[in-house]
Design a protein around this motif. Structure first.
Motif, short mmCIF file in Angstrom:
data_model
loop_
_atom_site.label_atom_id
_atom_site.label_comp_id
_atom_site.label_asym_id
_atom_site.label_seq_id
_atom_site.Cartn_x
_atom_site.Cartn_y
_atom_site.Cartn_z
N CYS A 104 31.63 37.66 35.17
CA CYS A 104 30.81 36.49 34.85
C CYS A 104 31.21 35.24 35.62
O CYS A 104 30.38 34.36 35.87
CB CYS A 104 30.82 36.21 33.35
SG CYS A 104 32.40 35.63 32.71
N LEU A 135 25.56 41.27 35.99
CA LEU A 135 25.99 41.07 34.62
C LEU A 135 24.90 41.40 33.61
O LEU A 135 25.17 41.88 32.50
CB LEU A 135 26.46 39.62 34.43
CG LEU A 135 27.13 39.28 33.10
CD1 LEU A 135 28.39 40.11 32.89
CD2 LEU A 135 27.46 37.78 33.05
N LYS A 174 29.11 43.47 25.82
CA LYS A 174 28.66 42.08 25.69
C LYS A 174 28.33 41.81 24.22
O LYS A 174 27.18 41.60 23.85
CB LYS A 174 27.44 41.81 26.58
CG LYS A 174 27.71 41.95 28.07
CD LYS A 174 26.54 41.48 28.93
CE LYS A 174 25.29 42.29 28.67
NZ LYS A 174 24.18 41.94 29.59
N LEU A 183 30.35 37.14 27.36
CA LEU A 183 30.14 37.67 28.71
C LEU A 183 31.45 37.98 29.44
O LEU A 183 31.43 38.33 30.61
CB LEU A 183 29.34 36.67 29.53
CG LEU A 183 27.95 36.31 28.99
CD1 LEU A 183 27.31 35.24 29.88
CD2 LEU A 183 27.06 37.53 28.92
N GLU A 184 32.58 37.86 28.74
CA GLU A 184 33.87 37.93 29.44
C GLU A 184 34.57 39.28 29.32
O GLU A 184 35.77 39.39 29.56
CB GLU A 184 34.79 36.82 28.92
CG GLU A 184 34.25 35.43 29.21
CD GLU A 184 35.28 34.33 28.97
OE1 GLU A 184 36.43 34.65 28.59
OE2 GLU A 184 34.94 33.15 29.16
#
Length: 632
Positions: free
Chosen positions: A476, A554, A562, A573-574
């Motif tokens: 991300c 992504l 997610k 998102l990490e």
């Protein structure tokens, strides 16, 4: 660090929102608690810090002192401990203030003039690069301060209860709070008054003279002390050239010194050899004065001199290697019949010399191992049988440590001509570096450690050993991060999905696994995560693709990686990563290009290695240690 997902936070994001027992937490020790921890040393504080992440659990930690430890006996911090500090959020800060060991120097008698010592060797501290974290020296009191801060910032707002000394306990056969503990107040206006506290579980982290150990009928067995050392933290003026380098110093007169530089640039510690302890000494050696120890140090250092200006701390101790045969209250005849209620940790169950710098380090791993297990049982996540794995796992580790320390401490106390080879001491230090660094611990198969049938899929992540981190690239934001450094001491299991060669969005075993994780009733996420909780509240699931992060879209990464965060349904998102171009984690850790699942316990040890298609095995692994409660 992630925050703001529950609303904007204008203050310190390390301070967690109040929850559970942290709301209206009573200032005084209550009469009924879930866990009572006795002793605020390393083992006790780590146990408490981990339990502070379970705000539904009433945990209190007591100590007979009237306040925090001002200066601690221990100071060596091995790399495995720094990994643990990273999980508790303070590795960077303690590294900044600590002394960092990069090499160890060895001094011996000059063959041309044996009354003088000379430097004979330099050994790199971590020749094999076993960890990205350093070997540190810092006062034990500072370590405890950081754990106390972590506890105070937790949702449970935990703080130690000082001025209370353990007297005795009784264990009932039944009842919600079966352990009755008698305490005595040691500070304030009520010194000498008794208190009775009822607990579900008790942890004795009250040192080598543990009363909790005595109360459950355990004894320390092993070698009696036969060698004494004077230990002093001092400020001094000296012409010894390696005063700021860790040194092993052997003199022709038969005396030895282990020199330990301390944090701050000026303070240092010396373990000064006081010689063999007579059989009928009856503790007389403990009365050796600081002046006598300084004089002995000057004899060993000749031709160099030591002019001590200030003594921060001084003690005399005798080396002994002792171990209990169990770390809880379940005697051998009761194994498999009942589960433990009382545990001992740290010096309460294993003692050894300070030469290998293991006391505080191994004690902290005792606490890390026990803390999350108590939290899981009391939070309803796991059956009580999980608690039996603590003694089974940690007693073996303590035995291995004592066996190692017997060899090392004997070599440190030996005269140069008593060693088989002139370089034996430095060779042993280099050859065994991984053991004292804390990385030889390997837990055997149990309900929380799987088999090794699929170990070939990830040879660099041995099942039962600590998860060895490596750099990956977060998709991300393209940041390079150490994968293992993202694992916090928050009580969650980690499921690392190392993808096959397909890209995100393509049909593949990785995509099939992601779909199973979010749709199958057998998925651990759906089977065990409480209804209404964040999808990642029990399991931290991450994916590492083989492609560079720039080759991963992504938006095509499956939703299993997610998770949505309440109350706003924000998307995390990490949790998606690509392999780093220069340090490909697949190559570094021997991960099969067909992909693999690596399951990591809350205390950072690898629980299982499985193929991407082994959904039934993954489900069974968690069914053996967790309570299903998705329907709550």
């Amino acid at each position: 660090m992630q925050f703001h997902h529950r609303g904007y936070v204008s203050g310190d994001p390390r301070i967690q929102p109040l929850a559970g027992v942290g709301v209206d937490r009573p200032e005084e020790l209550p009469d009924f608690v879930d866990v009572l921890i006795v002793g605020t040393g390393p083992a006790g504080m780590v146990t408490a810090a981990q339990l502070s992440q379970f705000p539904s659990v009433t945990t209190r930690i007591i100590d007979r002192r009237d306040g925090r430890l001002a200066i601690g006996q221990a100071d060596g911090i091995q790399a495995r401990s720094v990994e643990t500090f990273q999980a508790f959020g303070f590795a960077e800060r303690i590294i900044a203030e600590a002394y960092r060991i990069t090499e160890m120097n060895f001094w011996k008698p000059d063959p041309q003039n044996p009354s003088h010592i000379i430097r004979t060797a330099r050994a790199v501290d971590d020749p094999s690069g076993v960890s990205e974290f350093p070997h540190l020296l810092v006062n034990q009191a500072r370590v405890l301060d950081y754990f106390a801060e972590f506890m105070a910032h937790s949702s449970a707002r935990m703080t130690p209860d000082y001025g209370l000394e353990f007297q005795d306990l009784e264990i009932a056969d039944q009842g919600e709070y079966p352990v009755t503990v008698t305490l005595m107040e040691t500070a304030g206006d009520t010194i000498g008054r008794e208190r009775v506290v009822h607990a579900k579980y008790v942890v004795g982290a009250d040192g080598a003279r543990s009363r909790v150990r005595d109360a459950i009928g355990c004894t320390l067995d092993g070698d009696q002390a036969n060698h004494a050392w004077g230990v002093m933290d001092v400020l001094a003026v000296t012409d010894f050239p390696d005063i700021r380098t860790k040194c092993a110093i052997q003199s022709d007169a038969g005396g030895n010194i282990l020199l330990i530089p301390r944090e701050g640039g000026y303070l240092f510690r010396m373990y000064v050899d006081l010689g063999e302890v007579a059989e009928h000494d009856h503790g007389a050696v403990r009365h050796t004065t600081i002046e006598e120890t300084v004089a002995r140090a000057n004899e060993i250092l000749h031709p160099y001199t030591l002019d001590v200006k200030d003594v921060a701390w001084y003690s005399v101790y005798e080396v002994g290697h002792r171990l209990t045969d169990r770390f809880d209250d379940v005697i051998p005849e009761q194994l498999g019949v009942r589960t433990p209620r009382v545990f001992i940790a740290g010096d309460a169950c294993h003692t050894h010399s300070a030469k290998a710098g293991q006391g505080m380090n191994v004690s902290m791993q005792d606490g890390f191992n026990l803390g999350w297990k108590l939290g899981y049982v009391l939070d309803g996540r796991s059956p009580e049988s999980l608690l039996s794995t603590y003694s089974a796992e940690r007693q073996v580790i303590a035995k291995n440590l004592i066996d190692f320390d017997k060899v090392w401490s004997a070599m440190m106390a030996a005269k140069p001509d008593e060693l088989a080879d002139p370089t034996e001491l430095e060779d042993f230090y280099t050859r065994t570096a991984e053991f004292p660094a804390g990385f030889m611990t390997e837990y055997t198969r149990s309900s929380i450690v799987g088999g090794t049938e699929h170990q070939s899929l990830a040879t660099g992540f041995p099942v039962g050993k600590r998860f060895k981190s490596a750099i990956v690239r977060r998709v991300c934001d393209s940041n390079p991060v150490h994968l293992g450094h993202l694992a916090q001491a928050d009580g969650r299991w980690r499921i690392y999905v190392f993808a096959d060669g397909a890209k995100a969005g393509e049909s593949s075993p990785t995509a099939d696994l992601a779909d199973w994780l979010t749709s199958s009733s057998d998925s651990p996420i759906l089977a065990f995560t409480p209804e209404g909780s964040d999808a990642d509240s029990w399991f931290d699931v991450k994916v590492i693709y083989q492609q560079d992060h720039t080759d991963t879209d992504l938006m095509t990464v499956p939703s299993a990686f997610k998770p949505r965060m309440s109350p706003f349904g924000l998307v995390n998102l990490e949790n998606a990563f690509g392999a780093d171009r220069e340090q490909d984690i697949f190559d570094l850790r021997g991960i099969d290009r067909a992909g693999a699942i690596v399951v990591v316990r809350p205390d950072q040890y690898v629980g299982a290695v499985l193929p991407l298609t082994a959904t039934e095995e993954l489900s069974e692994f968690f069914r053996s240690s967790l309570n299903q409660r998705a329907a709550e």
